[in-house]
Design a protein around this motif. Structure first.
Motif, PDB file in Angstrom:
ATOM      1  N   VAL A 227      55.080  33.826  29.811  1.00  0.00           N
ATOM      2  CA  VAL A 227      55.278  33.964  31.256  1.00  0.00           C
ATOM      3  C   VAL A 227      54.037  33.429  31.958  1.00  0.00           C
ATOM      4  CG1 VAL A 227      55.771  35.536  33.144  1.00  0.00           C
ATOM      5  CG2 VAL A 227      56.709  35.989  30.880  1.00  0.00           C
ATOM      6  N   LYS A 228      54.207  32.353  32.704  1.00  0.00           N
ATOM      7  CA  LYS A 228      53.082  31.786  33.446  1.00  0.00           C
ATOM      8  C   LYS A 228      53.125  32.320  34.864  1.00  0.00           C
ATOM      9  CE  LYS A 228      52.506  27.504  30.828  1.00  0.00           C
ATOM     10  NZ  LYS A 228      52.418  26.038  30.904  1.00  0.00           N
ATOM     11  N   GLY A 229      52.002  32.792  35.322  1.00  0.00           N
ATOM     12  CA  GLY A 229      51.935  33.350  36.663  1.00  0.00           C
ATOM     13  C   GLY A 229      50.690  34.197  36.804  1.00  0.00           C
ATOM     14  N   GLU A 230      50.787  35.260  37.572  1.00  0.00           N
ATOM     15  CA  GLU A 230      49.658  36.145  37.812  1.00  0.00           C
ATOM     16  C   GLU A 230      50.084  37.586  37.561  1.00  0.00           C
ATOM     17  OE1 GLU A 230      47.065  33.964  41.265  1.00  0.00           O
ATOM     18  OE2 GLU A 230      48.867  35.011  41.908  1.00  0.00           O
ATOM     19  N   THR A 231      49.112  38.406  37.220  1.00  0.00           N
ATOM     20  CA  THR A 231      49.423  39.830  37.081  1.00  0.00           C
ATOM     21  C   THR A 231      49.585  40.447  38.468  1.00  0.00           C
ATOM     22  OG1 THR A 231      47.114  40.546  37.106  1.00  0.00           O
ATOM     23  CG2 THR A 231      48.058  39.943  34.968  1.00  0.00           C
ATOM     24  N   PHE A 232      50.380  41.482  38.515  1.00  0.00           N
ATOM     25  CA  PHE A 232      50.563  42.198  39.777  1.00  0.00           C
ATOM     26  C   PHE A 232      49.225  42.757  40.255  1.00  0.00           C
ATOM     27  CE2 PHE A 232      53.054  45.693  42.123  1.00  0.00           C
ATOM     28  CZ  PHE A 232      53.303  44.844  43.185  1.00  0.00           C
ATOM     29  N   SER A 233      48.368  43.105  39.311  1.00  0.00           N
ATOM     30  CA  SER A 233      47.044  43.616  39.654  1.00  0.00           C
ATOM     31  C   SER A 233      46.243  42.596  40.457  1.00  0.00           C
ATOM     32  CB  SER A 233      46.291  44.004  38.378  1.00  0.00           C
ATOM     33  OG  SER A 233      44.998  44.471  38.683  1.00  0.00           O
ATOM     34  N   LYS A 234      46.321  41.326  40.072  1.00  0.00           N
ATOM     35  CA  LYS A 234      45.594  40.274  40.799  1.00  0.00           C
ATOM     36  C   LYS A 234      46.168  40.083  42.204  1.00  0.00           C
ATOM     37  CE  LYS A 234      43.944  35.505  40.384  1.00  0.00           C
ATOM     38  NZ  LYS A 234      44.269  35.160  41.781  1.00  0.00           N
ATOM     39  N   LEU A 235      47.499  40.127  42.307  1.00  0.00           N
ATOM     40  CA  LEU A 235      48.108  39.978  43.625  1.00  0.00           C
ATOM     41  C   LEU A 235      47.659  41.092  44.568  1.00  0.00           C
ATOM     42  CD1 LEU A 235      51.791  38.979  42.725  1.00  0.00           C
ATOM     43  CD2 LEU A 235      49.920  37.498  43.442  1.00  0.00           C
ATOM     44  N   LEU A 236      47.554  42.310  44.044  1.00  0.00           N
ATOM     45  CA  LEU A 236      47.109  43.424  44.879  1.00  0.00           C
ATOM     46  C   LEU A 236      45.632  43.286  45.246  1.00  0.00           C
ATOM     47  CD1 LEU A 236      48.885  46.427  43.079  1.00  0.00           C
ATOM     48  CD2 LEU A 236      49.597  45.253  45.160  1.00  0.00           C
ATOM     49  N   ALA A 237      44.821  42.835  44.294  1.00  0.00           N
ATOM     50  CA  ALA A 237      43.376  42.727  44.542  1.00  0.00           C
ATOM     51  C   ALA A 237      43.040  41.594  45.507  1.00  0.00           C
ATOM     52  CB  ALA A 237      42.636  42.532  43.220  1.00  0.00           C
ATOM     53  N   ASP A 238      43.871  40.559  45.552  1.00  0.00           N
ATOM     54  CA  ASP A 238      43.591  39.400  46.404  1.00  0.00           C
ATOM     55  C   ASP A 238      43.905  39.643  47.881  1.00  0.00           C
ATOM     56  OD1 ASP A 238      42.694  37.986  44.276  1.00  0.00           O
ATOM     57  OD2 ASP A 238      44.515  36.800  43.975  1.00  0.00           O
ATOM     58  N   ARG A 239      44.517  40.779  48.203  1.00  0.00           N
ATOM     59  CA  ARG A 239      44.841  41.054  49.604  1.00  0.00           C
ATOM     60  C   ARG A 239      43.575  41.371  50.404  1.00  0.00           C
ATOM     61  NH1 ARG A 239      48.942  45.928  49.417  1.00  0.00           N
ATOM     62  NH2 ARG A 239      47.342  46.659  47.935  1.00  0.00           N
ATOM     63  N   ALA A 240      43.540  40.886  51.644  1.00  0.00           N
ATOM     64  CA  ALA A 240      42.420  41.233  52.515  1.00  0.00           C
ATOM     65  C   ALA A 240      42.507  42.682  52.965  1.00  0.00           C
ATOM     66  CB  ALA A 240      42.393  40.297  53.730  1.00  0.00           C
ATOM     67  N   ASP A 241      43.734  43.212  53.028  1.00  0.00           N
ATOM     68  CA  ASP A 241      43.964  44.578  53.492  1.00  0.00           C
ATOM     69  C   ASP A 241      45.238  45.101  52.828  1.00  0.00           C
ATOM     70  OD1 ASP A 241      45.413  46.431  55.765  1.00  0.00           O
ATOM     71  OD2 ASP A 241      43.231  46.678  55.761  1.00  0.00           O
ATOM     72  N   PRO A 242      45.308  46.401  52.505  1.00  0.00           N
ATOM     73  CA  PRO A 242      46.520  46.925  51.851  1.00  0.00           C
ATOM     74  C   PRO A 242      47.808  46.740  52.651  1.00  0.00           C
ATOM     75  CG  PRO A 242      44.704  48.473  51.615  1.00  0.00           C
ATOM     76  CD  PRO A 242      44.229  47.406  52.558  1.00  0.00           C
ATOM     77  N   LEU A 273      52.447  52.203  32.328  1.00  0.00           N
ATOM     78  CA  LEU A 273      52.826  51.394  33.487  1.00  0.00           C
ATOM     79  C   LEU A 273      51.645  51.289  34.445  1.00  0.00           C
ATOM     80  CD1 LEU A 273      56.409  52.783  34.143  1.00  0.00           C
ATOM     81  CD2 LEU A 273      55.809  50.530  33.222  1.00  0.00           C
ATOM     82  N   LYS A 274      51.288  50.068  34.785  1.00  0.00           N
ATOM     83  CA  LYS A 274      50.196  49.811  35.723  1.00  0.00           C
ATOM     84  C   LYS A 274      50.318  48.355  36.178  1.00  0.00           C
ATOM     85  CE  LYS A 274      47.114  48.871  31.770  1.00  0.00           C
ATOM     86  NZ  LYS A 274      45.850  49.243  31.117  1.00  0.00           N
ATOM     87  N   PRO A 275      49.694  47.974  37.294  1.00  0.00           N
ATOM     88  CA  PRO A 275      49.827  46.602  37.801  1.00  0.00           C
ATOM     89  C   PRO A 275      49.386  45.534  36.799  1.00  0.00           C
ATOM     90  CG  PRO A 275      48.951  48.036  39.501  1.00  0.00           C
ATOM     91  CD  PRO A 275      48.983  48.854  38.242  1.00  0.00           C
ATOM     92  N   ALA A 276      48.404  45.858  35.944  1.00  0.00           N
ATOM     93  CA  ALA A 276      47.923  44.863  34.985  1.00  0.00           C
ATOM     94  C   ALA A 276      48.962  44.541  33.917  1.00  0.00           C
ATOM     95  CB  ALA A 276      46.637  45.359  34.321  1.00  0.00           C
ATOM     96  N   ASN A 277      49.961  45.406  33.737  1.00  0.00           N
ATOM     97  CA  ASN A 277      51.007  45.175  32.744  1.00  0.00           C
ATOM     98  C   ASN A 277      52.284  44.619  33.375  1.00  0.00           C
ATOM     99  OD1 ASN A 277      49.564  45.909  30.498  1.00  0.00           O
ATOM    100  ND2 ASN A 277      50.223  48.039  30.533  1.00  0.00           N
ATOM    101  N   ILE A 278      52.166  44.068  34.571  1.00  0.00           N
ATOM    102  CA  ILE A 278      53.308  43.445  35.263  1.00  0.00           C
ATOM    103  C   ILE A 278      52.942  42.003  35.568  1.00  0.00           C
ATOM    104  CG2 ILE A 278      54.779  43.503  37.317  1.00  0.00           C
ATOM    105  CD1 ILE A 278      54.087  46.545  37.463  1.00  0.00           C
ATOM    106  N   MET A 279      53.785  41.071  35.131  1.00  0.00           N
ATOM    107  CA  MET A 279      53.559  39.657  35.396  1.00  0.00           C
ATOM    108  C   MET A 279      54.536  39.181  36.464  1.00  0.00           C
ATOM    109  SD  MET A 279      51.076  38.276  33.669  1.00  0.00           S
ATOM    110  CE  MET A 279      51.515  36.556  33.805  1.00  0.00           C
ATOM    111  N   VAL A 280      54.007  38.426  37.431  1.00  0.00           N
ATOM    112  CA  VAL A 280      54.840  37.797  38.460  1.00  0.00           C
ATOM    113  C   VAL A 280      54.773  36.293  38.218  1.00  0.00           C
ATOM    114  CG1 VAL A 280      55.250  37.502  40.924  1.00  0.00           C
ATOM    115  CG2 VAL A 280      54.324  39.665  40.059  1.00  0.00           C
ATOM    116  N   GLY A 281      55.901  35.718  37.785  1.00  0.00           N
ATOM    117  CA  GLY A 281      55.929  34.316  37.399  1.00  0.00           C
ATOM    118  C   GLY A 281      55.858  33.374  38.582  1.00  0.00           C
ATOM    119  N   ALA A 282      55.683  32.088  38.257  1.00  0.00           N
ATOM    120  CA  ALA A 282      55.539  31.063  39.289  1.00  0.00           C
ATOM    121  C   ALA A 282      56.798  30.901  40.118  1.00  0.00           C
ATOM    122  CB  ALA A 282      55.148  29.729  38.635  1.00  0.00           C
ATOM    123  N   PHE A 283      57.937  31.303  39.580  1.00  0.00           N
ATOM    124  CA  PHE A 283      59.198  31.157  40.300  1.00  0.00           C
ATOM    125  C   PHE A 283      59.757  32.508  40.742  1.00  0.00           C
ATOM    126  CE2 PHE A 283      58.763  27.280  37.915  1.00  0.00           C
ATOM    127  CZ  PHE A 283      59.189  26.310  38.806  1.00  0.00           C
ATOM    128  N   GLY A 284      58.881  33.517  40.850  1.00  0.00           N
ATOM    129  CA  GLY A 284      59.294  34.807  41.373  1.00  0.00           C
ATOM    130  C   GLY A 284      59.803  35.784  40.339  1.00  0.00           C
TER     131      GLY A 284
END
Length: 622
Positions: A227-242, A273-284
């Motif tokens: 699965v190519k993409g980003e972890t859900f943890s990275k998507l949450l951390a990259d936000r400027a604000d929750p 279960l945690k954001p680091a164990n969830i992958m969000v692929g390039a196509f959603g």
């Protein structure tokens, strides 16, 4: 066509009855004489017969090297002669062939082997390899179809390698047991359990397992989808604000809930279960990863699990080759072990920041689907507040908070995050300290999240209609103002014209006929001005009519939206009733199966009691 040699069959059968090689040679000398071709054919048949007989009595070394028998199974000779149905029962297995062997290499020379390679997607993202020269890479096997390109990630039990299946031309994620664990039977068994569980969980939200094998260094591995993409943890951390992208992230969370709900329906809990164990692929695509701590629940729950441990007759909902037990404490191949296979007292597995109190306390006997519900609530908490439920300066303090269920600071953050009250209430419900106070499983949580998102969509549509209606009213007000101003201008112009006409009359009276001519010209101009004023007034009236029509159309659209909302609500109620009826039928089927055994009557009572009037408002028995 070559003519058959005379007496070939009879000579072969006669020679076959002679056991002594010397006597057989003498017999051939006497019977074949100078016919060397006849003797050569007889000897060839005799040799072929010897090879055939030895193969049936003892498999060739090449075949013997590709056969593995589980402890306690029949030996190779019995297995081959008796056949699979006789030689193996459901707890025994034989594997023929080497895992990872290239089929195309075997076909080379017999056909023109195709090599089709599709282009990479432009959305695949950067190369995921972190360690191209990882020490966990096994030695290259020339016969293997796998090309190993480097290490992607690493956990406590195994390393994830990026590989390529050269036969199929596809990229893979290959999880291999860490070299430091290859001589630890309990870790090896847990690793195999993870592969077997992942191989049986067939859902779009779970990366499919393609193959289970063993490298030349004796370390087991299993290949799965990369699965190519980003972890859900990275998507949450990259936000400027929750509060940024909150709706999008809750939509991703809904997919996670659906995946976990499927696992719960198969009797499996994830336990990490945690954001680091969830992958969000390039196509959603959204996939729940790392089922290494997954536990297979027994059909009857905690009470039946204890009973099964005493009788050593427990059987998992998902069948694996690990004693048909749970997944906390692997036993040895071939024994029964303890039913439920609980971890040792005091041992804790998981991530404390997202862990329910009963798991942090090591109460593995009491873990069920509600432990995962807590983990899902912890993920939702991080979506809303930017942090997991438990936060502290060090891991020891976080673990201590998890064991005590200290969530006051977490709930305070939730109250101040600015999210919808309904979403905050769902989060707190999932994070209840007592398991009995949480939603029963991920399916219940999925229904609540889906209903929430549907209500948000409805509110957005209604808000859009209200904004459109407000804009129409503002436009109508502008047209009204314009019409009023136009009428005022026309009245002022008419008054000016009246004054001019009065002045003209006075002039005409004073100067006679010349004045009369000028008066005619003035009257013509006055007529033109009056016509222009009337045209302006008519245009204002037409604008007012158009505005009224637009308001009427917007009112009709609002009425249609309200009707659609009512229909969606009715569909949701029908769906809920259908799901309840299916669950009722499934549990009644389980009750019927349990009723066949006297020991299962208690289970029947539990099931029928759970479907009493306090749970359902209508008769589900059809």
């Amino acid at each position: 066509m070559k003519e058959p040699l005379p007496q070939l069959d009879s000579l072969f059968l006669a020679a076959l009855d002679i056991e002594s090689p010397e006597q057989r040679a003498t017999f051939l000398n006497e019977t074949c004489g100078t016919n060397l071709e006849l003797r050569h054919e007889v000897e060839r048949l005799l040799k072929s017969n010897e090879l055939s007989g030895s193969f049936l009595e003892q498999p060739a070394p090449e075949l013997d090297a590709t056969m593995m028998f589980r402890k306690g199974s029949l030996n190779g000779d019995v297995a081959i002669h008796a056949g699979p149905a006789t030689a193996f029962d459901q707890r025994q297995a034989v594997v023929i062939g080497r895992a990872g062997l290239s089929v195309l290499k075997n076909l080379e020379g017999t056909i023109n082997v195709p090599r089709i390679l599709l282009r990479d997607s432009i959305k695949d993202g950067p190369e995921p390899i972190l360690k191209p020269q990882s020490f966990e890479l096994p030695d290259r096997d020339s016969d293997s179809r796998y090309q190993l390109q480097g290490e992607i990630a690493r956990g406590g039990m195994g390393a994830i390698l990026k590989g390529r299946d050269t036969d199929l031309g596809r990229e893979l994620a290959i999880k291999v047991l860490l070299d430091s664990h290859k001589d630890k039977p309990d870790v090896v068994q847990r690793f195999i359990e993870e592969a077997q569980i992942g191989g049986q969980l067939q859902h779009p939200g779970i990366a499919p397992v393609y193959e289970l094998g063993q490298f030349a260094d004796r370390r087991p591995f299993f290949s799965m989808k990369l699965v190519k993409g980003e972890t859900f943890s990275k998507l949450l951390a990259d936000r400027a604000d929750p509060s940024v992208d909150r709706a999008k992230l809750v939509g991703i969370f809904e997919h996670v809930c659906q995946t976990v709900a499927y696992a719960h329906s198969r009797g499996v809990i994830h336990r990490d279960l945690k954001p680091a164990n969830i992958m969000v692929g390039a196509f959603g695509e959204v996939q729940v990863m790392d089922w290494g701590l997954a536990k297979v629940l027994l059909a009857g729950g905690v009470a039946d699990e204890k009973k099964a441990r005493n009788t050593q007759l427990a059987q998992s909902l998902i069948q694996t080759l690990r004693n048909n037990t749970g997944s906390d404490h692997p036993g040895t191949v071939g024994d029964l072990g303890s039913a439920g296979s609980q971890t040792q007292v005091g041992s804790v597995m998981g991530t404390p920041a997202y862990m329910p109190p009963e798991q942090a306390l090591g109460e593995t006997d009491h873990l069920d689907e509600r432990a995962d519900v807590f983990g899902l609530g912890a993920i939702l908490c991080e979506i809303l507040t930017g942090k997991p439920p438990y936060t502290a300066d060090n891991g020891t303090m976080v673990f201590r908070m998890a064991t005590r269920g200290k969530l006051s600071e977490c709930f305070s953050r939730l109250d101040q995050c600015g999210a919808d009250v309904e979403l905050i209430a769902i989060t707190k419900h999932c994070l209840a300290v007592e398991p009995s106070e949480r939603p029963r499983d991920a399916n219940v949580l999925t229904e609540r999240i889906t209903a929430y998102l549907a209500s948000v969509e409805t509110r957005l549509r209604v808000s859009e209609v209200e904004r459109a209606a407000e804009a129409a009213r503002a436009e109508e007000a502008l047209h009204t103002v314009a019409e009023t101003e136009a009428r005022a201008r026309a009245e002022r112009r008419a008054k000016r014209l009246q004054l001019i006409m009065a002045a003209v009359v006075l002039v005409l009276v004073s100067i006679g006929g010349v004045a009369a001519m000028r008066s005619a010209v003035v009257q013509s101009r006055l007529k033109d001005d009056a016509l222009n004023a009337e045209r302006v007034a008519e245009e204002a009236r037409e604008g007012a009519v158009k505005a009224a029509r637009r308001e009427q159309a917007l009112a009709q659209e609002a009425q249609d939206l309200q009707q659609r909302e009512s229909e969606l609500r009715q569909q949701a109620e029908v769906r809920e009733q259908t799901i309840q009826a299916m669950l009722y039928a499934a549990e009644m089927n389980l009750a019927g199966q349990a009723a066949d055994d006297v020991s299962g009557l208690r289970r029947v009572g539990q099931i029928t009691t759970s479907w009493g009037p306090e749970r359902v408002a209508r008769n589900l028995r059809g």
